[in-house]
Design an enzyme around this catalytic site. Structure first.
Site, short mmCIF file in Angstrom:
data_model
loop_
_atom_site.label_atom_id
_atom_site.label_comp_id
_atom_site.label_asym_id
_atom_site.label_seq_id
_atom_site.Cartn_x
_atom_site.Cartn_y
_atom_site.Cartn_z
N ASP A 104 -19.12 0.30 11.09
CA ASP A 104 -18.08 0.76 10.16
C ASP A 104 -17.98 2.28 10.31
O ASP A 104 -18.52 2.85 11.25
CB ASP A 104 -18.40 0.33 8.74
CG ASP A 104 -19.75 0.84 8.29
OD1 ASP A 104 -20.25 1.83 8.90
OD2 ASP A 104 -20.34 0.28 7.35
N PHE A 105 -17.30 2.92 9.35
CA PHE A 105 -17.09 4.36 9.53
C PHE A 105 -18.15 5.21 8.83
O PHE A 105 -18.13 6.43 8.91
CB PHE A 105 -15.70 4.75 9.03
CG PHE A 105 -14.60 4.03 9.77
CD1 PHE A 105 -14.70 3.82 11.14
CD2 PHE A 105 -13.49 3.56 9.10
CE1 PHE A 105 -13.70 3.14 11.84
CE2 PHE A 105 -12.48 2.89 9.79
CZ PHE A 105 -12.59 2.68 11.16
N LYS B 135 0.31 7.33 12.62
CA LYS B 135 0.87 7.63 11.31
C LYS B 135 0.42 6.55 10.32
O LYS B 135 0.01 5.50 10.77
CB LYS B 135 2.38 7.70 11.39
CG LYS B 135 3.05 6.35 11.68
CD LYS B 135 4.51 6.49 11.74
CE LYS B 135 5.24 5.69 10.74
NZ LYS B 135 4.95 4.27 10.62
N GLU C 85 16.41 -2.57 10.11
CA GLU C 85 15.56 -3.65 10.61
C GLU C 85 15.94 -4.94 9.90
O GLU C 85 16.34 -4.92 8.74
CB GLU C 85 14.10 -3.33 10.33
CG GLU C 85 13.60 -2.14 11.11
CD GLU C 85 12.11 -1.95 10.92
OE1 GLU C 85 11.34 -2.41 11.78
OE2 GLU C 85 11.71 -1.39 9.89
N ASP D 59 7.51 5.78 5.34
CA ASP D 59 7.18 4.98 6.53
C ASP D 59 7.95 5.46 7.75
O ASP D 59 7.38 5.58 8.83
CB ASP D 59 7.50 3.50 6.24
CG ASP D 59 7.08 2.57 7.37
OD1 ASP D 59 6.04 2.83 7.99
OD2 ASP D 59 7.79 1.57 7.62
N HIS E 136 9.92 9.20 12.20
CA HIS E 136 10.89 8.83 13.25
C HIS E 136 12.26 9.49 13.04
O HIS E 136 12.83 10.06 13.96
CB HIS E 136 11.10 7.31 13.29
CG HIS E 136 9.82 6.52 13.39
ND1 HIS E 136 8.72 6.97 14.06
CD2 HIS E 136 9.50 5.28 12.93
CE1 HIS E 136 7.76 6.06 13.99
NE2 HIS E 136 8.20 5.02 13.31
N LYS F 31 14.69 -2.40 5.46
CA LYS F 31 14.19 -3.69 5.94
C LYS F 31 15.18 -4.76 5.46
O LYS F 31 15.86 -4.58 4.45
CB LYS F 31 12.82 -4.00 5.32
CG LYS F 31 11.77 -2.94 5.59
CD LYS F 31 11.08 -3.14 6.91
CE LYS F 31 9.99 -2.11 7.12
NZ LYS F 31 9.54 -2.03 8.52
C1 BG6 Z 1 6.85 1.69 12.40
C2 BG6 Z 1 6.99 1.36 10.94
O1 BG6 Z 1 6.52 3.04 12.56
O2 BG6 Z 1 8.05 1.39 13.08
C3 BG6 Z 1 7.42 -0.08 10.75
O3 BG6 Z 1 5.76 1.58 10.27
C4 BG6 Z 1 8.64 -0.40 11.58
O4 BG6 Z 1 7.67 -0.35 9.37
C5 BG6 Z 1 8.42 0.03 13.03
O5 BG6 Z 1 8.87 -1.80 11.52
C6 BG6 Z 1 9.66 -0.16 13.86
O6 BG6 Z 1 9.42 0.16 15.18
P1 BG6 Z 1 10.41 -0.31 16.32
O7 BG6 Z 1 9.88 0.33 17.55
O8 BG6 Z 1 10.39 -1.81 16.33
O9 BG6 Z 1 11.77 0.21 15.93
#
Ligand code: BG6
Length: 513
Positions: free
Chosen positions: A110-111, A175, A243, A262, A267, A365
């Protein structure tokens, strides 16, 4: 702070593109912490195999998995093989697998347990001698951020961060990097106390995507586009990451985090930086980072947030022909959860180039379909010498960079409808990667793991970029934290009503991708 990775006057990215030389990592090994997690199984382990299959890993390359399971080498090999067979991009080749498997090991721990880290350190030294990894190790932290301090401390304590043997030690960090500016600063301090910034590789996997790198190629290799990228011509910019998937199975990570933390913090703000930044002097990491940092420093959220942002949570609905649950019915989510699964916000960039051009960022989502794109919506021509009825079907010109799927670039402009009258209508000019090139794009994680082994930092955000991104987002998060529940939106739609209203207030609308 910028990185000092390679000679200032060479440009590895460009040199390699010119010469098309394969980039093969030198002697090295990879330790993955959190190797039993989803990300390792779905992305990291298959990417390691794909790199091996493409001949980009060195002969004695070694992979150590570290985790609490009591796995033998053979058991871990079996886990890796299963992940590879399920998810790798390139075909299964027995000979490649055999060679890779010889260098696969597992250490149980473990850590918090010193002895387990001592065992790991001993294993790396043994591998250095037997397989020629030469003390060159990348430590991949695919673990929640509250474990970063412990792992960094253990790496230092056990001597695994020590480079006095002449090898290099790098840390690759997944991340989320903190949950606001303050926590990110604290984490950066902890990591930088053990590893110099030039040895820290923070993953933002969007930067590993070919289409994201193409933003730079498109803007800076052509004369056609970049001269229009400014407030004289651009009305506004929309960055969308939609998504169709829900959050079943990801409650542990997502509940309490939400869509903005997230993906907007990382991104989408990185996409904004690449679209808005000035031309870098070269593609050397330090030069790129300087330009991105300048844009992020000039970026602010636009208020009042009640009118310029929107947030929502999906409820049950139909995703195509499938009936799906709402977030609060998903396993592991508190029925009272206020975590947003949709977030939209307005940003401005205080620079001569972009003053007055809103950047609208949205993500969600369980939306209508999976698509990530950047749309530059242009102003109308200052004068339109057409009569009534001739331009009813003409909308603003648009340049759309499609990050995924159907990777490509689309230009929307007005064209004469064939016939004896002058009528102008929108048409699309469409460039598609899959039609233009025969080469298949590598997965983002293949590129990023290889770059970390090669010490190429161009595609990794620095500590300063991460902190600035939190600083941009924090005021919105604070406002939302005080504003009760997010709006509901049914699964399979394009988000909450508030998001449409936010655009309508300014006489604009979201593009329907
Ligand atoms: C991740 C997020 O960084 O990117 C996720 O934590 C998300 O929630 C994912 O689903 C999407 O990645 P991609 O490459 O499928 O667009």
């Amino acid at each position: 702070m910028t990185n000092d990775h390679a000679d200032q006057w060479t440009n590895p990215l460009r040199d390699r593109l010119d010469k098309r030389l394969p980039r093969i990592a030198g002697p090295s090994g990879l330790v993955i912490f959190g190797v039993t997690g989803d990300l390792a199984r779905k992305k990291l382990l298959p990417a390691v195999y794909d790199l091996a299959n493409r001949g980009l890993l060195p002969a004695g390359f070694s992979l150590i998995g570290y985790g609490r399971r009591d796995w033998s080498k053979e058991e871990f090999e079996g886990q890796v093989a299963a992940a590879v067979k399920e998810r790798a991009r390139t075909p299964w080749r027995e000979a490649v697998w055999k060679r890779l498997a010889e260098g696969i090991f597992f250490v149980t721990g473990d850590f918090t347990t010193d002895s387990a880290f001592d065992e790991l350190a001993a294993k790396t030294r043994e591998i250095d001698e037997e397989r020629g990894t030469a003390g060159n190790w990348a430590y991949y932290l695919s673990v929640p951020p509250d474990h970063f301090p412990q792992v960094c401390h253990q790496l230092e304590r056990s001597g695994m961060a020590d480079t006095s043997d002449g090898g290099w030690r790098r840390v690759v960090i997944e991340k989320p990097f903190g949950h606001d500016e303050e926590s990110a600063r604290e984490l950066n301090k902890i990591v930088n106390d053990v590893f110099p910034e030039s040895s820290v590789f923070r993953i933002d996997h969007y930067l590993g995507k070919e289409t994201v790198q193409n933003i730079l190629a498109m803007r800076f290799a052509n004369q056609l586009f970049d001269p229009l990228f400014n407030s004289h011509y651009v009305d506004h910019v929309q960055i969308t990451m939609a998504e169709d998937i829900g959050l079943g199975g990801r409650a542990g990570y997502y509940d309490g985090i939400g869509a903005a933390r997230d993906v907007i913090q990382n991104h989408l703000l990185q996409l904004l930086a690449l679209i808005a930044m000035e031309e870098p002097v070269t593609f050397h990491p330090a030069e790129l980072q300087v330009e991105k940092i300048k844009v992020l420093r000039a970026t602010r959220p636009v208020g009042p947030f009640a009118q310029t942002t929107a947030r929502g949570q999906y409820t049950s609905g139909w995703q195509g022909s499938e009936e799906v649950k709402g977030l609060r019915q998903e396993d592991g989510f508190d029925p009272e959860s206020t975590t947003e699964t949709y977030a939209a916000a307005t940003f401005e960039i205080n620079s001569r180039r972009w003053a007055g051009v809103p950047f609208y960022l949205r993500t969600g989502k369980r939306l209508g379909r999976r698509v990530t794109e950047i749309a530059l919506v242009f102003k109308q021509a200052p004068h339109l010498p057409f009569g009534p009825g001739q331009i009813n079907s003409l909308s603003n010109n648009m340049l759309v960079i499609r990050v995924q799927p159907d990777e490509g670039v689309l230009v929307r402009f007005g064209s004469k409808v064939p016939g004896s009258t002058m009528e102008v209508r929108d048409v699309n000019m469409d460039f598609s990667y899959s039609e233009a090139f025969t080469e298949e794009s590598p997965e983002a994680y293949e590129r990023l793991i290889l770059d970390a082994l090669l010490d190429e930092a161009s595609l990794f955000p620095t500590n300063e970029e991460v902190e600035l991104s939190w600083k941009i987002l924090d005021p919105i998060l604070e406002y939302w934290a005080e504003s009760g529940r997010p709006e509901d939106y049914p699964a399979g739609t394009w988000g909450p009503q508030g998001a449409d209203e936010m655009m309508r207030r300014n006489g604009r609308e979201w593009r329907r991708p």
